[in-house]
Design an enzyme around this catalytic site. Structure first.
Site, PDB file in Angstrom:
ATOM      1  N   TYR A 182       7.486  50.618  61.582  1.00  0.00           N
ATOM      2  CA  TYR A 182       8.267  51.252  60.523  1.00  0.00           C
ATOM      3  C   TYR A 182       7.877  50.744  59.139  1.00  0.00           C
ATOM      4  O   TYR A 182       8.646  50.860  58.187  1.00  0.00           O
ATOM      5  CB  TYR A 182       9.777  51.019  60.757  1.00  0.00           C
ATOM      6  CG  TYR A 182      10.347  51.760  61.959  1.00  0.00           C
ATOM      7  CD1 TYR A 182       9.550  52.564  62.771  1.00  0.00           C
ATOM      8  CD2 TYR A 182      11.700  51.658  62.276  1.00  0.00           C
ATOM      9  CE1 TYR A 182      10.079  53.229  63.869  1.00  0.00           C
ATOM     10  CE2 TYR A 182      12.233  52.332  63.375  1.00  0.00           C
ATOM     11  CZ  TYR A 182      11.418  53.114  64.165  1.00  0.00           C
ATOM     12  OH  TYR A 182      11.955  53.771  65.247  1.00  0.00           O
ATOM     13  N   LYS A 184       3.675  46.149  75.034  1.00  0.00           N
ATOM     14  CA  LYS A 184       2.949  47.307  75.565  1.00  0.00           C
ATOM     15  C   LYS A 184       1.472  46.952  75.392  1.00  0.00           C
ATOM     16  O   LYS A 184       0.679  47.730  74.883  1.00  0.00           O
ATOM     17  CB  LYS A 184       3.333  48.575  74.780  1.00  0.00           C
ATOM     18  CG  LYS A 184       2.862  49.867  75.431  1.00  0.00           C
ATOM     19  CD  LYS A 184       3.498  50.169  76.767  1.00  0.00           C
ATOM     20  CE  LYS A 184       2.736  51.291  77.453  1.00  0.00           C
ATOM     21  NZ  LYS A 184       3.192  51.534  78.834  1.00  0.00           N
ATOM     22  N   ASP A 237       8.293  50.423  78.535  1.00  0.00           N
ATOM     23  CA  ASP A 237       8.776  51.538  79.356  1.00  0.00           C
ATOM     24  C   ASP A 237       9.481  51.008  80.608  1.00  0.00           C
ATOM     25  O   ASP A 237      10.561  51.466  80.987  1.00  0.00           O
ATOM     26  CB  ASP A 237       7.634  52.511  79.710  1.00  0.00           C
ATOM     27  CG  ASP A 237       6.310  51.819  80.007  1.00  0.00           C
ATOM     28  OD1 ASP A 237       6.238  50.565  79.925  1.00  0.00           O
ATOM     29  OD2 ASP A 237       5.337  52.520  80.342  1.00  0.00           O
ATOM     30  N   ASP A 281      14.382  49.847  68.375  1.00  0.00           N
ATOM     31  CA  ASP A 281      15.190  51.005  68.002  1.00  0.00           C
ATOM     32  C   ASP A 281      15.519  51.832  69.243  1.00  0.00           C
ATOM     33  O   ASP A 281      16.667  52.225  69.487  1.00  0.00           O
ATOM     34  CB  ASP A 281      14.395  51.846  66.982  1.00  0.00           C
ATOM     35  CG  ASP A 281      15.240  52.906  66.299  1.00  0.00           C
ATOM     36  OD1 ASP A 281      16.444  52.967  66.553  1.00  0.00           O
ATOM     37  OD2 ASP A 281      14.660  53.677  65.509  1.00  0.00           O
ATOM     38  N   ASP A 304      19.241  52.096  71.697  1.00  0.00           N
ATOM     39  CA  ASP A 304      19.972  53.333  72.011  1.00  0.00           C
ATOM     40  C   ASP A 304      20.251  53.421  73.508  1.00  0.00           C
ATOM     41  O   ASP A 304      21.322  53.877  73.922  1.00  0.00           O
ATOM     42  CB  ASP A 304      19.206  54.581  71.533  1.00  0.00           C
ATOM     43  CG  ASP A 304      19.681  55.044  70.159  1.00  0.00           C
ATOM     44  OD1 ASP A 304      20.066  54.171  69.347  1.00  0.00           O
ATOM     45  OD2 ASP A 304      19.690  56.261  69.895  1.00  0.00           O
TER      46      ASP A 304
HETATM   47 MG    MG Z   1      18.162  54.164  66.170  1.00  0.00          MG
END
Ligand code: MG
Ligand code: NAI
Length: 357
Positions: free
Chosen positions: A137, A188, A221, A245, A249
């Site tokens: 980001y 990863k 993953d 992020d 969630d």
């Molecule tokens: Mg978020």
């Protein structure tokens, strides 16, 4: 008496509803704990943008440096593109205020049912330590030949040794403070052979400073799947900006409702104010109806008090939240009930006042 200067950015949509709820609880906790929160409102957000063409005042960062902490609601409005709201308000504050840790508890509270069958509160108690200042980001890149068949977009991820080292050290410290002392590092490195191989190397080096913490790396993953299939095996998670992020969630979904999870954007060096917010967004679908669940904002306020040194007040607010959620008498619609934001807030302040100070 300690006085804390708090900048309040309620923002958009239900931010305007849950932040006043959180402030009621902060004030109750302050009166009980013998400290004062001096609150200053800032009008920044999408309505401000529609009036002025900017999400923030040009000198917003300088203005915010005068505060001990920032209490943020949510930012997002259907009339403004999401990349504008995020890139011009939330991300610059996190980056320029050097809030390099995004701390997100993910707990299933007793009284809330998880969408995972057969899981109870004992199974889901994790905290994610997400890198908040660089990585995927960082915002570096660009677009060329826009709108033509030759169009290209480049989005660069930046990972620094310093950035990984400090987030890893923070995560190990959080893991050390918890009973299970487990750390899962989200990687990863099979596919991202530069950035994530360095991530793994630096995490392994920092691990040597924490022999009492058990650290394992998981491909992100597989870790997302593990959060669903075996959440009881996870304790603290350290992850890059993008991975964190997404994983948080998943964490908030399995914890029952987006309306519950809080987060802190923290500068552990304390040279700039840290910022506390619910993890949910502005929820335009329910905004203005008075039914948003204020628990995430209230919990974020408690995290802010903890950061400011008021640990006892944090603990009292958490006990009050647990009491109200556990009773299952007052539930907002996201938890399957019919209570309003105001009902829930009153229940929490009531439970707080009922506790011995
Ligand atoms: Mg978020
Ligand atoms: P959202 O979190 O606003 O809403 C997702 C769903 O969860 C909606 O159905 C909403 O009603 C429900 N929900 C969220 N918080 C709730 C609460 N406290 N009580 C009850 N129900 C709740 O995410 P969405 O819809 O993807 O985004 C809406 C806007 O918010 C967008 O503009 C987005 O960019 C922005 N956003 C801002 C964030 C922030 O300020 N940090 C974080 C996430 C989204």
């Amino acid at each position: 008496m300690n006085t804390y200067r708090i900048a309040v950015i309620a923002g958009d949509g239900i931010g305007q509803e849950v932040i006043p709820a959180g402030i009621d609880v902060l004030k109750t906790a302050a009166a009980q704990g013998g400290f004062t929160c001096e609150l200053t409102d800032f009008p920044w957000g999408s309505a401000f943008y529609l009036r002025t063409g900017r999400m923030l005042d040009p000198d917003a960062i300088e203005q915010l440096l005068a505060f001990d902490a920032i209490y943020l609601g949510a930012i997002g409005d259907p009339r403004v593109a999401d990349h504008v709201t995020a890139r011009e308000l939330i991300l610059p504050l996190r980056q320029r205020l050097r809030q390099y840790v995004n701390l997100r508890p993910m707990r299933l509270l007793p009284g809330i049912s998880s969408p995972l069958a057969g899981r109870s509160a004992a199974d889901i108690d994790m905290v994610c330590v997400r890198e908040n200042s660089e990585g995927e980001y960082c915002g570096i890149g660009g677009r060329l030949h826009a709108g033509t068949p030759d169009e290209l977009a480049e989005q660069t991820g930046i990972f620094t040794r310093r950035g990984i080292e400090r987030i890893a050290r923070y995560a190990f410290t959080v893991a050390r403070s918890r009973p299970r002392k487990l750390l899962a590092s989200a990687t990863k490195s099979n596919a991202l052979q530069h950035a994530m191989v360095m991530w793994d190397e630096v995490v392994a080096e920092v691990a040597k400073e924490f022999p009492d913490v058990t650290c394992r790396k998981y491909h992100v993953d597989a870790l997302a799947a593990r959060m669903v299939t075996a959440p009881q095996t996870l304790d603290v998670i350290v992850a890059s900006n993008l991975f964190g992020d997404i994983l948080t969630d998943v964490g908030s979904a399995i914890s029952g409702s987006l309306g519950v999870g809080p987060s802190g954007n923290i500068n552990p060096d304390r040279t700039t104010p840290s910022m506390f917010e619910p993890i949910h967004g502005s929820a335009p679908d329910i905004a203005g109806k008075g039914v948003a669940n204020p628990i995430a904002a209230i919990w974020a306020g408690a995290m802010m008090l903890d950061h400011l040194g008021e640990r006892a007040a944090h603990d009292s607010i958490l006990r009050a939240i647990e009491r109200v959620i556990g009773d299952e008498r007052v539930k907002t619609p996201d938890l399957g009930g019919r209570a309003t934001t105001a009902d829930m807030t009153k229940a929490v302040t009531g439970a707080l006042t009922a506790q011995p100070a």
